[in-house]
Design a protein around this motif. Structure first.
Motif, PDB file in Angstrom:
ATOM      1  N   ARG A 122     -14.364  -5.659   4.521  1.00 22.49           N
ATOM      2  CA  ARG A 122     -13.590  -5.154   3.393  1.00 22.49           C
ATOM      3  C   ARG A 122     -14.220  -3.897   2.794  1.00 22.49           C
ATOM      4  NH1 ARG A 122      -9.821  -8.694   2.054  1.00 22.49           N
ATOM      5  NH2 ARG A 122      -9.424  -7.772   0.013  1.00 22.49           N
ATOM      6  N   PHE A 123     -13.346  -2.983   2.407  1.00 20.05           N
ATOM      7  CA  PHE A 123     -13.738  -1.768   1.683  1.00 20.05           C
ATOM      8  C   PHE A 123     -12.711  -1.615   0.571  1.00 20.05           C
ATOM      9  CE2 PHE A 123     -13.598   2.950   1.206  1.00 20.05           C
ATOM     10  CZ  PHE A 123     -14.904   3.133   0.780  1.00 20.05           C
ATOM     11  N   SER A 124     -13.043  -2.162  -0.587  1.00 17.45           N
ATOM     12  CA  SER A 124     -12.043  -2.315  -1.652  1.00 17.45           C
ATOM     13  C   SER A 124     -11.439  -0.998  -2.112  1.00 17.45           C
ATOM     14  CB  SER A 124     -12.663  -3.047  -2.855  1.00 17.45           C
ATOM     15  OG  SER A 124     -12.864  -4.406  -2.539  1.00 17.45           O
ATOM     16  N   LYS A 125     -12.240   0.061  -2.185  1.00 17.44           N
ATOM     17  CA  LYS A 125     -11.692   1.343  -2.613  1.00 17.44           C
ATOM     18  C   LYS A 125     -10.545   1.773  -1.709  1.00 17.44           C
ATOM     19  CE  LYS A 125     -15.757   3.335  -4.925  1.00 17.44           C
ATOM     20  NZ  LYS A 125     -16.618   2.138  -4.904  1.00 17.44           N
ATOM     21  N   GLY A 126     -10.704   1.530  -0.405  1.00 20.59           N
ATOM     22  CA  GLY A 126      -9.642   1.854   0.532  1.00 20.59           C
ATOM     23  C   GLY A 126      -8.472   0.897   0.435  1.00 20.59           C
ATOM     24  N   ILE A 127      -8.760  -0.394   0.258  1.00 16.75           N
ATOM     25  CA  ILE A 127      -7.700  -1.399   0.157  1.00 16.75           C
ATOM     26  C   ILE A 127      -6.840  -1.149  -1.074  1.00 16.75           C
ATOM     27  CG2 ILE A 127      -7.252  -3.857  -0.263  1.00 16.75           C
ATOM     28  CD1 ILE A 127      -9.662  -4.472   1.519  1.00 16.75           C
ATOM     29  N   PHE A 128      -7.469  -0.844  -2.202  1.00  9.48           N
ATOM     30  CA  PHE A 128      -6.721  -0.568  -3.431  1.00  9.48           C
ATOM     31  C   PHE A 128      -5.747   0.588  -3.219  1.00  9.48           C
ATOM     32  CE2 PHE A 128     -10.466  -2.332  -6.042  1.00  9.48           C
ATOM     33  CZ  PHE A 128      -9.885  -3.600  -6.090  1.00  9.48           C
ATOM     34  N   SER A 129      -6.188   1.608  -2.482  1.00 12.60           N
ATOM     35  CA  SER A 129      -5.309   2.753  -2.233  1.00 12.60           C
ATOM     36  C   SER A 129      -4.254   2.428  -1.183  1.00 12.60           C
ATOM     37  CB  SER A 129      -6.140   3.958  -1.770  1.00 12.60           C
ATOM     38  OG  SER A 129      -7.036   4.386  -2.772  1.00 12.60           O
ATOM     39  N   TRP A 130      -4.635   1.658  -0.165  1.00 15.18           N
ATOM     40  CA  TRP A 130      -3.732   1.383   0.944  1.00 15.18           C
ATOM     41  C   TRP A 130      -2.505   0.595   0.511  1.00 15.18           C
ATOM     42  CZ3 TRP A 130      -1.535  -2.682   3.533  1.00 15.18           C
ATOM     43  CH2 TRP A 130      -1.018  -2.424   4.798  1.00 15.18           C
ATOM     44  N   VAL A 131      -2.661  -0.351  -0.415  1.00 15.37           N
ATOM     45  CA  VAL A 131      -1.524  -1.192  -0.809  1.00 15.37           C
ATOM     46  C   VAL A 131      -0.475  -0.393  -1.576  1.00 15.37           C
ATOM     47  CG1 VAL A 131      -2.873  -3.312  -0.855  1.00 15.37           C
ATOM     48  CG2 VAL A 131      -2.660  -1.965  -2.952  1.00 15.37           C
ATOM     49  N   GLY A 132      -0.840   0.784  -2.064  1.00 23.67           N
ATOM     50  CA  GLY A 132       0.152   1.628  -2.740  1.00 23.67           C
ATOM     51  C   GLY A 132       0.363   1.233  -4.188  1.00 23.67           C
ATOM     52  N   PHE A 133       1.631   1.213  -4.623  1.00 21.85           N
ATOM     53  CA  PHE A 133       2.032   0.968  -6.009  1.00 21.85           C
ATOM     54  C   PHE A 133       1.647   2.155  -6.901  1.00 21.85           C
ATOM     55  CE2 PHE A 133       1.463  -3.295  -4.169  1.00 21.85           C
ATOM     56  CZ  PHE A 133       2.703  -3.848  -4.434  1.00 21.85           C
ATOM     57  N   LYS A 134       2.150   2.120  -8.120  1.00 23.42           N
ATOM     58  CA  LYS A 134       1.910   3.214  -9.060  1.00 23.42           C
ATOM     59  C   LYS A 134       0.587   2.997  -9.775  1.00 23.42           C
ATOM     60  CE  LYS A 134       6.838   4.082  -9.837  1.00 23.42           C
ATOM     61  NZ  LYS A 134       7.949   4.099 -10.828  1.00 23.42           N
ATOM     62  N   THR A 135      -0.266   4.013  -9.694  1.00 20.08           N
ATOM     63  CA  THR A 135      -1.602   3.923 -10.274  1.00 20.08           C
ATOM     64  C   THR A 135      -1.836   5.064 -11.254  1.00 20.08           C
ATOM     65  OG1 THR A 135      -2.494   2.852  -8.287  1.00 20.08           O
ATOM     66  CG2 THR A 135      -4.073   3.889  -9.779  1.00 20.08           C
ATOM     67  N   HIS A 136      -2.306   4.713 -12.443  1.00 17.49           N
ATOM     68  CA  HIS A 136      -2.694   5.711 -13.446  1.00 17.49           C
ATOM     69  C   HIS A 136      -4.215   5.803 -13.466  1.00 17.49           C
ATOM     70  CE1 HIS A 136      -2.455   8.059 -17.172  1.00 17.49           C
ATOM     71  NE2 HIS A 136      -3.494   7.349 -17.583  1.00 17.49           N
TER      72      HIS A 136
END
Length: 333
Positions: free
Chosen positions: A191-205
């Motif tokens: 796991r590489f959470s920084k990449g996973i958080f970005s990969w799943v998409g959705f709207k991020t502020h």
């Protein structure tokens, strides 16, 4: 889009729950400070948004009195829950375990050393779409060599990967249940959470803040551990190194072919095939080094595949506070 005020008016009988997920490794000095600050923020959230809080601490096989501190906090505050690993499995496993255990409508992930200030959470709640992420404005207080290599890592991975990873991004995030369920649906071992958080998409502020020193204790991240973590990220979110190794192989074959032609022509014209052996040895060492380098790249990806197919658990639990907090994914992500 439903506002938080509308959300609360519709669910005024059931206040929303916010889960604080906090991985811990040898944080006995920081825990009391973090708990006091988290409680203060929880009171602010209750007053401003009528939200309740729970604290999910994940003890990553600490060798100090972290677990004892967590037991004491749970004994005096029913909002505190803890999971203790059988050994040190790493921060990524701690984050995953905490997200699985969190029952909140919203989930915040942050470190226990107060480098991720809990005081930002009320502001994050106001900006929330699907996720509010944080990044550091500067790397003030970091060793220059570490800052240099960190910046280089973000440049390299963003050129290699189709998943954008923001420079200076922290694991400090505030997420909706929908976002958390999406992250948990990716149950990969490496796991590489920084990449996973970005990969799943959705709207991020995104919210930026100045770098904050640890409240207590010492950092667990040295240069070597950060280097291994960066390799984990590149191997997990890019196959460019494999293509690069293929390109180097073709390039070396081309150079070798040209070199053979030069040697044969020189031998025919000058009859001196022995001269120049030092340069030939240097070329052989260069090509051999490139071959080993490319084999190493392939081996890195092969090792990731090997650990994935064994299907070992990300972590083993030694002790919890006793509450059953097994994860049940939502029907719709």
């Amino acid at each position: 889009m439903i506002s938080h005020a509308d959300y609360l008016s519709e669910k005024d009988t059931v206040p929303m729950l916010i889960s604080f997920v906090v991985p811990c490794y040898n944080e006995e000095e920081s825990l009391p400070l973090f708990y006091d600050e988290a409680c203060r923020v929880a009171n602010v959230l209750r007053q401003q948004s009528h939200a309740e809080a729970e604290f999910i601490f994940v003890d990553d096989g600490s060798g100090d009195k972290t677990l004892e501190k967590l037991r004491a906090l749970h004994a005096k505050d029913e909002r505190v829950h803890y999971i203790s690993f059988s050994r040190n499995f790493g921060k990524e496993a701690g984050l995953y375990a905490g997200l699985k255990a969190a029952k909140g409508d919203y989930v915040a992930t942050l470190d226990a050393d107060l480098q991720d200030p809990p005081s930002l959470i009320p502001e994050m709640l106001q900006f929330l779409l699907d996720c509010v992420a944080t990044r550091r404005k500067t790397r003030k207080g970091e060793p220059p060599i570490r800052s240099f290599f960190a910046k280089m890592f973000y440049r390299i991975i963003n050129k290699m990967s189709g998943t954008e990873i923001v420079d200076g991004a922290r694991d400090f995030r505030f997420m909706t249940r929908k976002f958390v369920d999406a992250v948990l649906s990716l149950s990969e071992y490496n796991r590489f959470s920084k990449g996973i958080f970005s990969w799943v998409g959705f709207k991020t502020h995104w919210i930026s803040y100045e770098n904050i020193e640890r409240a207590a204790g010492k950092t667990k991240w040295n240069f070597w551990s950060l280097f291994k973590y960066s390799i984990e990220g590149i191997a997990g979110f890019s196959t460019v190194p494999l293509a690069l190794s293929s390109f180097l192989g073709v390039f070396c074959c081309l150079i070798a072919f040209i070199g053979i032609i030069v040697v044969v022509v020189r031998a025919l014209l000058f009859g001196d095939p022995v001269a120049g052996w030092p340069s030939m040895i240097s070329i052989m060492l260069l090509i051999g080094g490139l071959q080993l380098f490319c084999i190493g790249i392939v081996g890195e990806y092969l090792s990731k595949t090997y650990t994935e197919v064994k299907h070992r658990p990300l972590y083993l639990t030694k002790e919890t506070d006793g509450e059953d907090r097994r994860f049940t994914p939502s029907a719709n992500v």
